[in-house]
Design a protein around this motif. Sequence first.
Motif, mmCIF file in Angstrom:
data_model
loop_
_atom_site.group_PDB
_atom_site.id
_atom_site.type_symbol
_atom_site.label_atom_id
_atom_site.label_comp_id
_atom_site.label_asym_id
_atom_site.label_seq_id
_atom_site.Cartn_x
_atom_site.Cartn_y
_atom_site.Cartn_z
ATOM 1 N N ALA A 15 -19.044 71.566 -70.187
ATOM 2 C CA ALA A 15 -20.319 71.343 -71.178
ATOM 3 C C ALA A 15 -19.767 71.707 -72.648
ATOM 4 O O ALA A 15 -19.603 72.830 -72.984
ATOM 5 N N ASP A 16 -19.608 70.682 -73.452
ATOM 6 C CA ASP A 16 -19.214 70.954 -74.821
ATOM 7 C C ASP A 16 -20.431 71.122 -75.772
ATOM 8 O O ASP A 16 -21.083 70.020 -76.002
ATOM 9 N N LEU A 17 -20.726 72.471 -75.852
ATOM 10 C CA LEU A 17 -21.888 72.832 -76.711
ATOM 11 C C LEU A 17 -21.446 73.292 -77.964
ATOM 12 O O LEU A 17 -22.148 74.354 -78.578
ATOM 13 N N ARG A 18 -20.333 72.982 -78.594
ATOM 14 C CA ARG A 18 -19.683 73.801 -79.819
ATOM 15 C C ARG A 18 -20.658 73.236 -80.916
ATOM 16 O O ARG A 18 -21.368 72.145 -80.871
ATOM 17 N N ALA A 19 -20.373 73.665 -82.308
ATOM 18 C CA ALA A 19 -21.150 73.577 -83.304
ATOM 19 C C ALA A 19 -20.233 73.728 -84.491
ATOM 20 O O ALA A 19 -19.745 75.307 -84.666
ATOM 21 N N THR A 20 -19.830 73.004 -85.389
ATOM 22 C CA THR A 20 -18.633 73.035 -86.366
ATOM 23 C C THR A 20 -19.207 74.088 -87.280
ATOM 24 O O THR A 20 -18.658 75.088 -87.865
ATOM 25 N N ASN A 21 -20.671 74.125 -87.758
ATOM 26 C CA ASN A 21 -21.058 75.185 -88.753
ATOM 27 C C ASN A 21 -22.395 75.611 -88.244
ATOM 28 O O ASN A 21 -23.366 75.836 -89.133
ATOM 29 N N GLY A 22 -22.587 76.000 -86.994
ATOM 30 C CA GLY A 22 -23.643 76.665 -86.439
ATOM 31 C C GLY A 22 -23.165 77.420 -85.335
ATOM 32 O O GLY A 22 -22.006 77.586 -84.901
ATOM 33 N N ALA A 23 -24.189 77.846 -84.627
ATOM 34 C CA ALA A 23 -23.880 78.723 -83.337
ATOM 35 C C ALA A 23 -23.690 77.897 -82.181
ATOM 36 O O ALA A 23 -23.957 76.876 -81.986
ATOM 37 N N PHE A 24 -22.719 78.328 -81.365
ATOM 38 C CA PHE A 24 -22.238 77.806 -80.368
ATOM 39 C C PHE A 24 -23.579 77.677 -79.223
ATOM 40 O O PHE A 24 -24.496 78.364 -79.203
ATOM 41 N N GLY A 25 -23.476 76.429 -78.294
ATOM 42 C CA GLY A 25 -24.777 76.389 -77.534
ATOM 43 C C GLY A 25 -24.640 77.322 -76.282
ATOM 44 O O GLY A 25 -23.648 78.066 -76.305
ATOM 45 N N HIS A 26 -25.374 77.165 -75.132
ATOM 46 C CA HIS A 26 -25.526 77.625 -73.868
ATOM 47 C C HIS A 26 -25.585 77.016 -72.760
ATOM 48 O O HIS A 26 -26.203 76.203 -72.713
ATOM 49 N N LEU A 27 -24.642 77.264 -71.732
ATOM 50 C CA LEU A 27 -24.498 76.666 -70.295
ATOM 51 C C LEU A 27 -24.770 77.572 -69.479
ATOM 52 O O LEU A 27 -24.452 78.853 -69.164
ATOM 53 N N ASP B 252 -11.530 81.818 -62.676
ATOM 54 C CA ASP B 252 -11.422 82.429 -64.030
ATOM 55 C C ASP B 252 -10.984 81.804 -65.206
ATOM 56 O O ASP B 252 -11.374 81.745 -66.210
ATOM 57 N N ALA B 253 -9.942 80.872 -64.853
ATOM 58 C CA ALA B 253 -9.394 80.143 -65.958
ATOM 59 C C ALA B 253 -10.334 78.946 -66.416
ATOM 60 O O ALA B 253 -10.592 78.742 -67.386
ATOM 61 N N TRP B 254 -11.232 78.385 -65.600
ATOM 62 C CA TRP B 254 -12.190 77.555 -65.666
ATOM 63 C C TRP B 254 -13.222 78.333 -66.710
ATOM 64 O O TRP B 254 -14.033 77.686 -67.523
ATOM 65 N N ILE B 255 -13.785 79.356 -66.253
ATOM 66 C CA ILE B 255 -14.699 80.142 -67.080
ATOM 67 C C ILE B 255 -14.118 80.382 -68.457
ATOM 68 O O ILE B 255 -15.054 80.306 -69.562
ATOM 69 N N ALA B 256 -12.917 80.839 -68.771
ATOM 70 C CA ALA B 256 -12.349 81.017 -69.961
ATOM 71 C C ALA B 256 -12.158 79.619 -70.912
ATOM 72 O O ALA B 256 -12.574 79.848 -72.090
ATOM 73 N N SER B 257 -11.851 78.601 -70.073
ATOM 74 C CA SER B 257 -12.080 77.375 -71.006
ATOM 75 C C SER B 257 -13.423 76.858 -71.220
ATOM 76 O O SER B 257 -13.669 76.464 -72.436
ATOM 77 N N GLN B 258 -14.446 77.134 -70.372
ATOM 78 C CA GLN B 258 -15.937 76.965 -70.693
ATOM 79 C C GLN B 258 -16.198 78.014 -71.783
ATOM 80 O O GLN B 258 -17.004 77.282 -72.889
ATOM 81 N N LEU B 259 -15.955 78.992 -71.970
ATOM 82 C CA LEU B 259 -16.252 79.885 -73.090
ATOM 83 C C LEU B 259 -15.593 79.494 -74.229
ATOM 84 O O LEU B 259 -15.980 80.001 -75.432
ATOM 85 N N GLY B 260 -14.807 78.532 -74.259
ATOM 86 C CA GLY B 260 -14.228 78.045 -75.463
ATOM 87 C C GLY B 260 -15.192 76.764 -75.979
ATOM 88 O O GLY B 260 -15.069 76.395 -77.153
ATOM 89 N N TRP C 134 -10.972 85.041 -73.902
ATOM 90 C CA TRP C 134 -11.244 83.894 -74.827
ATOM 91 C C TRP C 134 -11.233 84.452 -76.069
ATOM 92 O O TRP C 134 -11.515 85.718 -76.293
ATOM 93 N N ASN C 135 -11.341 83.930 -76.960
ATOM 94 C CA ASN C 135 -11.290 84.100 -78.461
ATOM 95 C C ASN C 135 -12.224 83.254 -79.388
ATOM 96 O O ASN C 135 -12.101 83.071 -80.607
ATOM 97 N N THR C 136 -13.529 82.667 -78.754
ATOM 98 C CA THR C 136 -14.547 82.111 -79.540
ATOM 99 C C THR C 136 -15.649 83.055 -79.512
ATOM 100 O O THR C 136 -15.853 83.942 -78.962
#
Length: 128
Positions: free
Chosen positions: A43-55, A81-89, A118-120
Amino acid sequence: MILWSDDTTVFAGTISARGGSVSGDGGFAEVSGKEHLEMSGFADLRATNGAFGHLLLDPGSVTIQDGADTGPPPAMNAFNDAWIASQLGLSSLTIATSDSNDGGTETITVNGTVEIVWNTPTNLTLEA
């Protein structure tokens, strides 16, 4: 967006609910299986100039194990664990077991070899 079933949900697609390019936060998505969940999509819930969304993922009892970020683990209600880290991005993530109907106890087991890095600016929440 909410994907729900009273038994088993298998999700291998992509959800996108992104914030706008100028402003706006990422969206909310839920993928649920009252008894079982197999999740290999993202689920791509990113935001360029806002808060990340939530899954939100809320199957029955859960195992978090060491593994790749593609393809589902060999068992239902397991997350690599790698899937979780990718989703947290892509979003904050909650894995919850409340109101499980799978006949097991509502537990989350984290295997000893799991490493999630993760680093996001996102959060990981585990609720059992």
